[in-house]
Design an enzyme around this catalytic site. Structure first.
Site, short mmCIF file in Angstrom:
data_model
loop_
_atom_site.label_atom_id
_atom_site.label_comp_id
_atom_site.label_asym_id
_atom_site.label_seq_id
_atom_site.Cartn_x
_atom_site.Cartn_y
_atom_site.Cartn_z
N ARG A 16 23.20 -6.87 126.56
CA ARG A 16 22.10 -5.96 126.29
C ARG A 16 21.10 -5.93 127.44
O ARG A 16 20.34 -4.99 127.60
CB ARG A 16 21.40 -6.36 124.98
N ALA A 381 -7.67 -8.51 169.94
CA ALA A 381 -7.15 -7.46 169.05
C ALA A 381 -5.97 -6.76 169.70
O ALA A 381 -5.97 -6.50 170.90
CB ALA A 381 -8.25 -6.46 168.75
N ASN A 387 8.99 -10.23 171.33
CA ASN A 387 9.91 -11.38 171.20
C ASN A 387 11.38 -10.97 171.14
O ASN A 387 12.25 -11.81 171.09
CB ASN A 387 9.56 -12.19 169.95
N TYR A 388 11.66 -9.67 171.15
CA TYR A 388 13.03 -9.22 170.86
C TYR A 388 13.44 -8.17 171.88
O TYR A 388 12.72 -7.18 172.10
CB TYR A 388 13.01 -8.61 169.44
C1 UD1 Z 1 21.77 -15.11 117.22
C2 UD1 Z 1 22.04 -15.37 115.74
C3 UD1 Z 1 20.95 -14.65 114.95
C4 UD1 Z 1 19.58 -15.12 115.38
C5 UD1 Z 1 19.39 -15.00 116.87
C6 UD1 Z 1 18.13 -15.73 117.30
C7 UD1 Z 1 24.47 -15.58 115.41
C8 UD1 Z 1 25.67 -14.88 114.93
N1 UD1 Z 1 23.32 -14.86 115.37
O1 UD1 Z 1 21.91 -13.73 117.42
O2 UD1 Z 1 21.13 -14.89 113.56
O3 UD1 Z 1 18.59 -14.38 114.70
O4 UD1 Z 1 20.49 -15.62 117.58
O5 UD1 Z 1 17.77 -15.50 118.62
O6 UD1 Z 1 24.52 -16.72 115.78
N2 UD1 Z 1 26.48 -17.54 122.95
C9 UD1 Z 1 27.54 -18.29 123.41
N3 UD1 Z 1 28.81 -17.84 123.21
C10 UD1 Z 1 29.07 -16.68 122.57
C11 UD1 Z 1 28.00 -15.92 122.08
C12 UD1 Z 1 26.71 -16.37 122.28
O7 UD1 Z 1 27.33 -19.36 124.00
O8 UD1 Z 1 30.25 -16.35 122.43
C13 UD1 Z 1 25.11 -18.02 123.17
C14 UD1 Z 1 24.30 -17.02 124.01
O9 UD1 Z 1 24.37 -17.35 125.39
C15 UD1 Z 1 22.90 -17.20 123.45
C16 UD1 Z 1 23.12 -17.71 122.03
O10 UD1 Z 1 24.44 -18.14 121.95
O11 UD1 Z 1 22.14 -18.14 124.17
C17 UD1 Z 1 22.86 -16.62 120.99
O12 UD1 Z 1 23.78 -15.56 121.22
P1 UD1 Z 1 23.32 -14.04 121.13
O13 UD1 Z 1 24.50 -13.19 121.42
O14 UD1 Z 1 22.10 -13.81 121.92
O15 UD1 Z 1 23.02 -13.95 119.59
P2 UD1 Z 1 21.96 -13.03 118.85
O16 UD1 Z 1 22.55 -11.69 118.65
O17 UD1 Z 1 20.65 -13.14 119.49
CA CA Z 2 19.92 -13.98 121.36
#
Ligand code: UD1
Ligand code: CA
Length: 450
Positions: A16, A381, A387-388
């Site tokens: 996003r 002034a 230099n180049y």
């Molecule tokens: C997630 C939560 C949501 C919560 C929100 C809070 C889930 C399904 N949803 O949604 O309920 O309100 O966080 O901010 O958990 N990540 C991984 N591997 C993946 C996907 C994500 O490591 O495959 C990590 C991302 O880097 C991130 C975190 O998990 O730091 C959250 O993932 P993100 O996709 O941002 O979830 P949200 O849609 O924000």
């Molecule tokens: Ca998130």
């Protein structure tokens, strides 16, 4: 507080936001997003601190944290549930209490994590979920509670019907689990949802179905739960962080005249009684002494500034400025500028890769590049170091006490000896001996010896 291990989920792509670097590496106030949560967790001394990262971010993360953290790699970002499962598979010896948080909620405080761990233990719950109440809960998972006020399920925005969308209590993405209980749920997660991902949040639904206790802990400081998914959330987070930094500075004796217009990065250090005037930006790597006056309209990056320095309407990058210097208005001090004490750089002066000695002055309209300037030198002034030659850069040396007349061109490589003088408008193409006066185009000796 109970001993615990921590896992940070940080392998998402950041679709996003759409930047080419992984989201968790985007700098916030000069520091990668992920560093905030890592530093906060480190201050709680977890038994294990595991980051789940993507293969693309691995090298950079290793560079950032060395072996102070453990890494689990999630090859394919197919959801938070899968990310956590990857961590548990790669670290099969974990046991006890497990704190899970996200790499994209950098504002959460140490005290909040502590409170969540204590709460899970106190309530003897399989899980405690950190929740917040938001005026605008759009984008977050909504908390559905059961009759006992425990968590029944968490429904993601994209899976929510209109009734659930009205719920203002959201999942912050931070949980404290009894690991033994959690482990039973993860292999059972499915991708039956709008995003076709393995949702960690579905573990909570399983707990509820199995009559296991999962309790919400609602935090009062909902701003600190902000998750960064969009550019507008990124910008809001930065603003909250800048506000915090301003408060800290003011509590440590730095005066910010009109704070909202002043942006100071996270690790910038500033001595007391320094005054920051409006529209001043102090970036990563900058250290400023005490009793300085910086701004208005000034940007300083990665520079070291001594004490009692005055800088107005200027831009400094990778410069080192000693005590008592005065800079600007409208100076541009670039990489490799080193000013000894009490140097004056005036208006419309550009300096790069140059050392300027004690009490020397470049008061107006000059370009000084690749030069070494002694003490008590006056540069008139309009002086330019040429230099180049289109291919290479050459050095200019100006020794102590020299006086460079207005509008002198110094064709490098060239040396101006001690106490030598160049007449206004000279074009100097040969070295000038000490105590000698030269003038003209090309400059010729007018007076030799003192
Ligand atoms: C997630 C939560 C949501 C919560 C929100 C809070 C889930 C399904 N949803 O949604 O309920 O309100 O966080 O901010 O958990 N990540 C991984 N591997 C993946 C996907 C994500 O490591 O495959 C990590 C991302 O880097 C991130 C975190 O998990 O730091 C959250 O993932 P993100 O996709 O941002 O979830 P949200 O849609 O924000
Ligand atoms: Ca998130």
């Amino acid at each position: 507080m109970r001993r615990f291990s921590a896992v940070v989920l940080a392998a998402g792509v950041g679709k996003r936001i759409g930047f080419s670097i992984p989201k968790i590496l985007i700098p916030l106030c000069g520091k990668p997003m992920i560093s905030f949560v890592v530093e906060t967790l480190k201050s709680l001394n977890p038994e294990n601190l595991i980051l789940v990262v993507s293969p693309q971010a691995k090298e950079k993360i290793e560079e950032l944290f060395g072996d102070s953290v453990q890494l689990a790699v999630q090859e394919n970002p197919c959801g938070t549930g899968n990310a956590l499962l990857c961590a548990l598979k790669q670290f099969p010896d974990l046991k006890g209490t497990l704190l899970v948080t996200c790499g994209d909620t950098p504002l959460l405080k140490k005290e909040t994590f502590e409170a969540l761990i204590d709460y899970q233990v106190l309530k003897k719950a399989s899980a405690a979920v950190l929740t917040a109440e938001l005026e605008n809960p759009f984008g977050y998972g909504r908390i559905v509670r059961d009759r006992k006020k425990w968590i029944k399920k968490i429904v993601e925005e994209k899976d929510a019907d209109s009734k659930i969308k009205k719920i203002k209590e959201i999942n912050t993405g931070t949980y404290c689990f009894d690991l033994k209980e959690l482990e039973k749920t993860l292999p059972l997660l499915t991708q039956n949802n709008d995003q076709k991902e393995y949702y960690l949040t579905d573990s909570l639904h399983l707990f509820s179905k199995w009559k296991k206790k999962a309790v919400p802990l609602l935090i009062s400081d909902s701003d600190s739960a902000l998750g960064i998914n969009t550019l507008s959330e990124l910008s809001r987070t930065m603003n909250l962080l800048y506000r915090e930094i301003r408060e800290k500075l003011m509590n440590s004796g730095v005066l910010l005249v009109d704070p909202e217009t002043i942006y100071v990065d996270a690790e910038v250090m500033i001595g007391s009684q320094t005054i920051l005037y409006p529209f001043t930006i102090l970036e990563k790597g900058t250290v400023i002494g005490s009793n300085c006056q910086i701004g208005p309209f000034t940007r300083v990056s990665n520079s070291r500034i001594g004490s009692e320095v005055v800088i107005q309407n200027s831009v400094l990058n990778e410069a080192e400025i000693s005590d008592g210097c005065s800079i600007g208005p409208y100076a541009y001090l670039r990489s490799g500028t080193l000013l000894q004490k009490k140097v004056k750089i005036g208006d419309f002066v550009e300096v790069k890769k140059t050392t300027i000695g004690f009490s020397s002055k470049v008061p107006h309209l000059s370009y000084i590049g690749d030069a070494d300037i002694g003490e008590n030198v006056n540069i008139g002034a309009g002086t330019i170091t040429c230099n180049y030659d289109g291919k290479r850069k050459y050095n200019t040396i100006i020794e102590d006490g020299a006086f460079i007349g207005s509008n002198t061109n110094l064709r490098a490589p060239v040396r101006i000896g001690k106490n030598a003088v160049t007449g206004a408008g000279s074009v100097v193409i040969k070295d000038v001996e000490a105590d000698t006066v030269v003038a003209g185009v090309p400059a010729k000796v007018i007076k030799n010896g003192s």
